[in-house]
Structure formats: structure tokens, C-alpha cells
Design a protein around this motif. Structure first.
Motif, PDB file in Angstrom:
ATOM      1  N   ILE A  44       0.860  -1.183   0.000  1.00 51.19           N
ATOM      2  CA  ILE A  44       0.000   0.000   0.000  1.00 51.19           C
ATOM      3  C   ILE A  44       0.894   1.230   0.000  1.00 51.19           C
ATOM      4  N   THR A  45       0.708   2.073  -1.027  1.00 46.79           N
ATOM      5  CA  THR A  45       1.467   3.304  -1.150  1.00 46.79           C
ATOM      6  C   THR A  45       0.500   4.469  -1.002  1.00 46.79           C
ATOM      7  N   LYS A  46       0.906   5.455  -0.238  1.00 48.53           N
ATOM      8  CA  LYS A  46       0.068   6.635  -0.041  1.00 48.53           C
ATOM      9  C   LYS A  46       0.577   7.756  -0.948  1.00 48.53           C
ATOM     10  N   THR A 100      -7.998  -2.629   6.103  1.00 50.81           N
ATOM     11  CA  THR A 100      -6.541  -2.585   6.161  1.00 50.81           C
ATOM     12  C   THR A 100      -6.022  -1.250   5.622  1.00 50.81           C
ATOM     13  N   VAL A 101      -6.542  -0.838   4.485  1.00 49.17           N
ATOM     14  CA  VAL A 101      -6.099   0.431   3.886  1.00 49.17           C
ATOM     15  C   VAL A 101      -6.414   1.590   4.822  1.00 49.17           C
ATOM     16  N   HIS A 102      -7.616   1.610   5.372  1.00 45.30           N
ATOM     17  CA  HIS A 102      -7.989   2.709   6.263  1.00 45.30           C
ATOM     18  C   HIS A 102      -7.119   2.711   7.517  1.00 45.30           C
ATOM     19  N   GLY A 152      -5.311   5.721   6.597  1.00 46.07           N
ATOM     20  CA  GLY A 152      -6.356   6.695   6.885  1.00 46.07           C
ATOM     21  C   GLY A 152      -7.075   7.185   5.640  1.00 46.07           C
ATOM     22  N   CYS A 153      -6.785   6.590   4.492  1.00 49.05           N
ATOM     23  CA  CYS A 153      -7.349   7.034   3.213  1.00 49.05           C
ATOM     24  C   CYS A 153      -8.748   6.475   2.983  1.00 49.05           C
ATOM     25  N   ASP A 154      -9.594   7.296   2.384  1.00 46.31           N
ATOM     26  CA  ASP A 154     -10.913   6.826   1.956  1.00 46.31           C
ATOM     27  C   ASP A 154     -11.037   6.901   0.433  1.00 46.31           C
ATOM     28  N   ARG A 155      -9.903   6.993  -0.219  1.00 47.34           N
ATOM     29  CA  ARG A 155      -9.813   6.934  -1.678  1.00 47.34           C
ATOM     30  C   ARG A 155      -8.747   5.901  -2.010  1.00 47.34           C
ATOM     31  N   ILE A 156      -9.143   4.917  -2.814  1.00 51.72           N
ATOM     32  CA  ILE A 156      -8.255   3.781  -3.066  1.00 51.72           C
ATOM     33  C   ILE A 156      -8.156   3.511  -4.562  1.00 51.72           C
ATOM     34  N   ILE A 157      -6.941   3.230  -4.998  1.00 49.94           N
ATOM     35  CA  ILE A 157      -6.701   2.790  -6.380  1.00 49.94           C
ATOM     36  C   ILE A 157      -6.240   1.336  -6.306  1.00 49.94           C
ATOM     37  N   ILE A 158      -6.913   0.473  -7.085  1.00 41.34           N
ATOM     38  CA  ILE A 158      -6.490  -0.919  -7.162  1.00 41.34           C
ATOM     39  C   ILE A 158      -6.352  -1.327  -8.625  1.00 41.34           C
TER      40      ILE A 158
END
Length: 122
Positions: A3-5, A35-37, A41-47
């Protein structure tokens, strides 16, 4: 899973990558969101589409709708990146078109386009 921010236009976006399928059912999608949150702490995700089970792209399984509804319910905006031209289904093409005209779910060809899209949403 990695996971990269990324920060763009003042918005934090998590980019999730993996060499294996991470989302095969609704529970695994919820686990990924949690897990991402927790980690970013992000609520925008790229997969990347490669972390999704191929059954996600078969609308008859209803998996896409069930998973994406969870993202909406938890107010997580998601961009799925990849080449979707490999799918012949007109229903899937219509689903992608409608999603891209909304405010929560996007199917885009590149990570850069996904970052630009997610960073400009309100």
C-alpha cells in the motif's frame, strides 16, 4: 500486498498493488478497505484489476455489484485500473460506463488518470 500513499491536490489516496488476487468475495473487499484505512487513513483507493477475481467481471455472479456497494456504503471512493477492452460483455461495458459517470467508482486505464480523478472529487 503493498500500500502506497499518494498526495494529490491535497487529497490522500492509497494505491494498492499485489502479485496475487486479493479480492475474491465481499469479505475480502471489506478486509482490504479496513486494512487500507487502518494503515493510511485514506478513503480513496486505487487498485489494479489484477487483484480482483475474474468472476468480478462476470456480472452474472453479482460479485461486482455486491463488492462495489460495500465501497459506497462505507464512503470509500475507488478507482480500478487496467485494460477493460478484453471483456466482450456489453452489460459490463454499460456497467463501467455508468460507474465512470458517477462519483464513487471508476474504471480507468492508468494509475495516473485514477490519481487525477480521485484527487478532484468532492
Amino acid at each position: 500486498m503493498k500500500i502506497t500513499k499518494v498526495e494529490a491536490v491535497g487529497e490522500n489516496i492509497a494505491v494498492v498493488s499485489s502479485n496475487e488476487i486479493l479480492i475474491g468475495d465481499v469479505q475480502s473487499a471489506l478486509d482490504l478497505m479496513a486494512t487500507v484505512h487502518y494503515e493510511t487513513g485514506c478513503d480513496r483507493i486505487i487498485i489494479n484489476k489484477s487483484i480482483l477475481s475474474e468472476s468480478f467481471f462476470d456480472l452474472k455472479t453479482r460479485l461486482a455489484g455486491e463488492i462495489l456497494q460495500k465501497f459506497i456504503n462505507y464512503r470509500v471512493k475507488v478507482a480500478i485500473v487496467g485494460d477493460f477492452s478484453v471483456y466482450a460483455s456489453q452489460s459490463l461495458k454499460a456497467f463501467i460506463y455508468e460507474s465512470n459517470n458517477g462519483n464513487d467508482i471508476f474504471f480507468l486505464p492508468t494509475e495516473q488518470q485514477a490519481i487525477e480523478k480521485l484527487s478532484t472529487l468532492k
